[in-house]
Design a protein around this motif. Structure first.
Motif, short mmCIF file in Angstrom:
data_model
loop_
_atom_site.label_atom_id
_atom_site.label_comp_id
_atom_site.label_asym_id
_atom_site.label_seq_id
_atom_site.Cartn_x
_atom_site.Cartn_y
_atom_site.Cartn_z
N GLY A 320 0.81 -1.21 0.00
CA GLY A 320 0.00 0.00 0.00
C GLY A 320 0.84 1.26 0.00
N GLY A 321 1.92 1.26 0.79
CA GLY A 321 2.82 2.41 0.81
C GLY A 321 3.50 2.63 -0.52
N ILE A 322 3.91 1.53 -1.16
CA ILE A 322 4.55 1.64 -2.48
C ILE A 322 3.56 2.18 -3.50
CG2 ILE A 322 5.53 0.29 -4.38
CD1 ILE A 322 6.77 -1.56 -2.25
N ALA A 323 2.32 1.71 -3.43
CA ALA A 323 1.29 2.20 -4.35
C ALA A 323 1.11 3.71 -4.20
CB ALA A 323 -0.02 1.48 -4.10
N MET A 324 1.11 4.19 -2.96
CA MET A 324 1.00 5.63 -2.73
C MET A 324 2.17 6.38 -3.37
SD MET A 324 -0.19 5.90 1.25
CE MET A 324 -1.85 5.45 1.77
N LEU A 325 3.38 5.87 -3.17
CA LEU A 325 4.57 6.53 -3.71
C LEU A 325 4.56 6.54 -5.24
CD1 LEU A 325 7.31 5.16 -1.28
CD2 LEU A 325 6.29 7.45 -1.31
N ILE A 326 4.09 5.44 -5.84
CA ILE A 326 4.04 5.37 -7.30
C ILE A 326 3.08 6.43 -7.85
CG2 ILE A 326 3.25 3.95 -9.24
CD1 ILE A 326 4.36 1.52 -7.75
N VAL A 327 1.91 6.54 -7.24
CA VAL A 327 0.93 7.53 -7.68
C VAL A 327 1.50 8.94 -7.53
CG1 VAL A 327 -1.34 8.53 -7.23
CG2 VAL A 327 -1.06 6.05 -7.25
N LEU A 328 2.13 9.20 -6.39
CA LEU A 328 2.73 10.52 -6.17
C LEU A 328 3.84 10.80 -7.18
CD1 LEU A 328 2.96 10.55 -2.27
CD2 LEU A 328 1.51 12.02 -3.67
N TRP A 329 4.64 9.78 -7.48
CA TRP A 329 5.75 9.94 -8.40
C TRP A 329 5.25 10.25 -9.82
CZ3 TRP A 329 8.07 6.29 -12.12
CH2 TRP A 329 9.31 6.72 -12.60
N PHE A 330 4.24 9.46 -10.27
CA PHE A 330 3.68 9.71 -11.61
C PHE A 330 3.02 11.08 -11.66
CE2 PHE A 330 4.13 5.19 -12.69
CZ PHE A 330 4.48 5.29 -14.02
N GLY A 331 2.32 11.45 -10.58
CA GLY A 331 1.70 12.77 -10.55
C GLY A 331 2.73 13.87 -10.66
N TRP A 332 3.87 13.70 -9.97
CA TRP A 332 4.93 14.71 -10.02
C TRP A 332 5.56 14.76 -11.41
CZ3 TRP A 332 10.24 14.52 -10.93
CH2 TRP A 332 10.94 15.69 -10.63
N LEU A 333 5.82 13.57 -12.00
CA LEU A 333 6.43 13.53 -13.33
C LEU A 333 5.53 14.20 -14.37
CD1 LEU A 333 8.02 9.96 -13.64
CD2 LEU A 333 9.20 12.15 -13.37
N LEU A 334 4.24 13.86 -14.33
CA LEU A 334 3.32 14.46 -15.30
C LEU A 334 3.18 15.96 -15.06
CD1 LEU A 334 0.49 11.75 -15.47
CD2 LEU A 334 2.19 12.29 -17.22
N GLY A 335 3.18 16.35 -13.80
CA GLY A 335 3.08 17.77 -13.50
C GLY A 335 4.28 18.54 -14.00
N GLN A 336 5.46 17.90 -14.00
CA GLN A 336 6.67 18.57 -14.46
C GLN A 336 6.83 18.53 -15.98
OE1 GLN A 336 9.02 20.24 -12.47
NE2 GLN A 336 7.38 19.99 -10.96
N GLY A 337 6.53 17.34 -16.57
CA GLY A 337 6.83 17.16 -17.99
C GLY A 337 5.65 17.24 -18.92
N ALA A 338 4.45 16.92 -18.43
CA ALA A 338 3.28 16.93 -19.31
C ALA A 338 2.05 17.39 -18.54
CB ALA A 338 3.06 15.53 -19.89
N PRO A 339 2.04 18.64 -18.10
CA PRO A 339 0.91 19.12 -17.30
C PRO A 339 -0.42 19.06 -18.04
CG PRO A 339 2.32 20.94 -18.01
CD PRO A 339 3.06 19.68 -18.32
N ALA A 340 -0.37 19.22 -19.37
CA ALA A 340 -1.63 19.15 -20.12
C ALA A 340 -2.23 17.74 -20.04
CB ALA A 340 -1.39 19.53 -21.58
#
Length: 452
Positions: A320-340
């Protein structure tokens, strides 16, 4: 203002209770057919009764939140109690009345004797309809929690007679009174008398919710995202690891095991919404669902060895903790590289949120009606299961999981549909009717008081 995050938690609480009772009926159906297999709805759903604990904490939070900024005094207190009582009683009377007619039609007056544990039938029914404590469960069993809800409302109404600035101290005194009652031996697993009701340990969950409400309305918001993620995993651990019920579990054990993480979770999600950061619910939900999903795959239940439950809980929590980190990581990556691209996902998650909020709106109807609907569904399965050609689907305990899956889906779907219809044609009209009556009686602007 309606907090969508709290409505989501209200929907989650109702689902937990429904799934817990599906498990109970599934087990009864399996045993009734002479089989010995474990229920498919085991694992963390064994502790689905924790939805009641979540409801109690939400109730305390809502009472403080919706009265923030209101004047205290006789008229506001009476207004508050009228709003709460008319939110509970009309719908409760409809379902309690249905059960009264059913018991009388099926068993005659003797049926009330079986249900009331020796209490005279008239007294039993009066106390059931008025949600008063008594040795037996009310005529509709799930109503035992509403006995406590009405006590919460009456007690909070009395607190509203005093200045608002005294509220934190008064709530603290209330909590100390419950602790003192336990020390002198007044705590019991079931509140069958007024004294039991006053000193019932689970009232502390209402107080924990009120404390969370005081913190949020006072602006004491700290690391809301991290708190929400941590509380979600904490609740997952509690749902997974909790084993057999004991007398302690039925009293203070529930407060400590479920009440505390629920209070922290409510504080976290309400703080997120106050700061406009409700998107943090996405990793929180992902982590909670991942942890519970992994635990379900172990096929454990409350009587499983402690070591197995502990190890399975540990692994599930890590996942469950890893799943949270993955979602946060993808959210950060998309926010930085592909906000649209990230923004394109918003309608999808908004749709999920709207559905969960709608489930929260139905939660009171769902809570009251689900056992009636699912008991009828079990009878249907019992009848159809006697036909050999239909046994693989309808005979609980038959070889293979198809019968279990069919029962779970049928119970869940029928309960949700019936709850939606009940809310649409009974609960919501009652809300509107008594809201107008309230305006006429108290001559003040309508407050948005939601059911707890």
């Amino acid at each position: 203002m309606k907090l969508r995050s709290i409505q989501v938690l209200r929907g989650l609480a109702a689902l937990l209770v429904v799934l817990f009772h599906i498990r109970s009926l599934e087990g009864l159906g399996i045993a009734g057919n002479g089989a010995t297999e474990q229920t498919l709805t085991g694992g963390a759903l064994t502790n689905g009764y924790a939805g009641v604990d979540l409801f109690f904490v939400i109730s305390g939070f809502i009472m403080v939140y919706v009265t923030d900024g209101m004047r205290h005094g006789v008229k506001p207190a009476a207004d508050f109690l009228f709003a709460r009582a008319t939110r509970i009683f009309p719908v409760w009377w409809a379902f309690a009345g249905f059960m009264t007619v059913y018991i009388f039609a099926a068993h005659g007056t003797e049926g009330f004797g079986m249900a009331s544990q020796g209490v005279p039938a008239v007294s039993y029914l009066v106390r059931s309809f008025l949600l008063q404590p008594q040795p037996a469960f009310p005529v509709l069993g799930v109503g035992w929690t509403l006995v406590h809800e009405m006590y919460f409302y009456i007690a909070f109404t009395l607190l509203m007679l005093l200045p608002r600035k005294w509220l934190p101290a008064l709530i603290g005194v209330w909590g100390l009174t419950i602790i003192a009652g336990t020390l002198v031996g007044y705590a019991v697993p079931y509140a069958g008398t007024y004294r039991d009701l006053i000193f019932y340990p689970m009232t502390m969950e209402f107080i924990l919710g009120a404390a969370a409400g005081l913190a949020v309305t006072s602006g004491l918001v700290w690391r809301a995202g991290v708190v929400t993620l941590g509380a979600s995993l904490w609740l997952a651990v509690a749902l997974c690891y909790q084993g057999m019920e004991t007398e302690f579990t039925l009293k203070w054990g529930r407060v400590l095991w479920f009440g505390l993480p629920c209070a922290v979770l409510i504080y976290g999600v309400a703080s997120l919404e106050a700061r406009g950061r409700i998107a943090w619910l996405i990793p929180a939900a992902a982590g909670l669902l991942a942890a519970l999903g992994v635990y379900q795959m172990f096929g454990l239940h409350e009587a499983s060895p402690d070591a197995l439950r502990r190890d399975a809980t540990l692994l599930s929590t890590i996942v469950g903790g890893i799943a949270m980190l993955i979602v946060l990581w993808f959210g950060w990556l998309l926010g930085q590289g592909a906000p649209a691209l990230l923004l394109r996902t918003q309608p999808f998650f908004e749709g999920i949120l709207r559905r969960m909020v709608r489930l929260g709106d139905w939660s009171f109807s769902l809570y009251l009606i689900h056992m009636i609907v699912m008991s009828a569904m079990r009878r249907i399965f019992d009848l159809l299961g006697k036909i050999d050609a239909l046994a693989p689907v309808f005979r609980l305990g038959h070889e293979g999981p198809l019968d279990n899956v069919a029962f779970i889906v049928a119970c869940l779907a029928s309960s949700l549909v019936t709850a939606a219809l009940t809310y649409r044609f009974l609960e919501r009209p009652a809300i509107r009717f008594f809201s107008k009556m309230r305006e006429q009686i108290f001559y003040q602007k309508r407050d948005l008081l939601e059911p707890a």
